[in-house]
Design a protein around this motif. Structure first.
Motif, PDB file in Angstrom:
ATOM      1  N   MET A   1       0.845  -1.161   0.000  1.00 34.26           N
ATOM      2  CA  MET A   1       0.000   0.000   0.000  1.00 34.26           C
ATOM      3  C   MET A   1       0.898   1.235   0.000  1.00 34.26           C
ATOM      4  SD  MET A   1      -3.010   1.307   2.614  1.00 34.26           S
ATOM      5  CE  MET A   1      -3.126  -0.266   3.315  1.00 34.26           C
ATOM      6  N   THR A   2       0.496   2.231  -0.741  1.00 34.29           N
ATOM      7  CA  THR A   2       1.226   3.480  -0.852  1.00 34.29           C
ATOM      8  C   THR A   2       0.358   4.609  -0.326  1.00 34.29           C
ATOM      9  OG1 THR A   2       2.314   2.679  -2.836  1.00 34.29           O
ATOM     10  CG2 THR A   2       2.380   5.031  -2.450  1.00 34.29           C
ATOM     11  N   THR A   3       0.927   5.468   0.504  1.00 34.26           N
ATOM     12  CA  THR A   3       0.210   6.635   1.012  1.00 34.26           C
ATOM     13  C   THR A   3       0.910   7.890   0.508  1.00 34.26           C
ATOM     14  OG1 THR A   3      -0.458   5.440   3.001  1.00 34.26           O
ATOM     15  CG2 THR A   3      -0.570   7.834   3.091  1.00 34.26           C
ATOM     16  N   THR A   4       0.138   8.794  -0.078  1.00 33.56           N
ATOM     17  CA  THR A   4       0.688  10.054  -0.571  1.00 33.56           C
ATOM     18  C   THR A   4      -0.150  11.207  -0.046  1.00 33.56           C
ATOM     19  OG1 THR A   4      -0.614   9.871  -2.600  1.00 33.56           O
ATOM     20  CG2 THR A   4       1.646   9.068  -2.689  1.00 33.56           C
ATOM     21  N   VAL A  30      -7.798   3.261  -5.344  1.00 30.09           N
ATOM     22  CA  VAL A  30      -7.719   4.024  -4.095  1.00 30.09           C
ATOM     23  C   VAL A  30      -8.459   3.244  -3.020  1.00 30.09           C
ATOM     24  CG1 VAL A  30      -8.452   6.134  -2.921  1.00 30.09           C
ATOM     25  CG2 VAL A  30      -7.459   6.252  -5.199  1.00 30.09           C
ATOM     26  N   THR A  31      -7.763   2.978  -1.912  1.00 26.53           N
ATOM     27  CA  THR A  31      -8.354   2.202  -0.819  1.00 26.53           C
ATOM     28  C   THR A  31      -8.768   3.073   0.357  1.00 26.53           C
ATOM     29  OG1 THR A  31      -6.157   1.746   0.076  1.00 26.53           O
ATOM     30  CG2 THR A  31      -7.087   0.112  -1.427  1.00 26.53           C
ATOM     31  N   GLY A  47      -3.657   0.934  -3.555  1.00 28.09           N
ATOM     32  CA  GLY A  47      -3.198  -0.446  -3.585  1.00 28.09           C
ATOM     33  C   GLY A  47      -3.651  -1.228  -2.374  1.00 28.09           C
ATOM     34  N   ARG A  48      -3.374  -2.519  -2.432  1.00 33.39           N
ATOM     35  CA  ARG A  48      -3.741  -3.382  -1.317  1.00 33.39           C
ATOM     36  C   ARG A  48      -2.570  -3.505  -0.355  1.00 33.39           C
ATOM     37  NH1 ARG A  48      -6.470  -8.152  -4.692  1.00 33.39           N
ATOM     38  NH2 ARG A  48      -4.298  -8.492  -5.132  1.00 33.39           N
ATOM     39  N   PRO A  49      -2.861  -3.755   0.919  1.00 31.86           N
ATOM     40  CA  PRO A  49      -1.767  -3.961   1.869  1.00 31.86           C
ATOM     41  C   PRO A  49      -0.930  -5.165   1.468  1.00 31.86           C
ATOM     42  CG  PRO A  49      -3.894  -3.851   2.992  1.00 31.86           C
ATOM     43  CD  PRO A  49      -4.164  -3.857   1.515  1.00 31.86           C
TER      44      PRO A  49
END
Length: 58
Positions: A1-4, A30-31, A47-49
Motif C-alpha cells: 500500500m502506498t500513502t501520498t 484508491v483504498t 493499492g492493497r496492503p
C-alpha cells in the motif's frame, strides 16, 4: 500500500474536504482518502496492503 499527500488549494471549508474525499475515494485502486480543509491537504492510500505470510505458510 502506498500513502501520498497532495495539496488541495480549493478546499477551504469542511464541506469541500468531504467532496474531495468522496471524489478521490471513487478513483480505481484508491483504498482510502481523507481531506483536511484546515491544512488544504488530501491524504490518499492506494493499492492493497502487502500480504504477510501466516505462521503456517511455507
Amino acid at each position: 500500500m502506498t500513502t501520498t499527500e497532495h495539496a488541495v488549494s480549493s478546499a477551504a471549508h469542511g464541506r469541500c474536504a468531504g467532496v474531495v474525499t468522496a471524489g478521490v475515494t471513487g478513483t480505481p485502486d484508491v483504498t482510502g482518502a481523507r481531506g483536511d480543509a484546515g491544512a488544504a491537504r488530501a491524504t490518499v492510500q492506494r493499492g492493497r496492503p502487502a500480504r504477510t505470510p501466516g505462521r503456517w505458510s511455507r
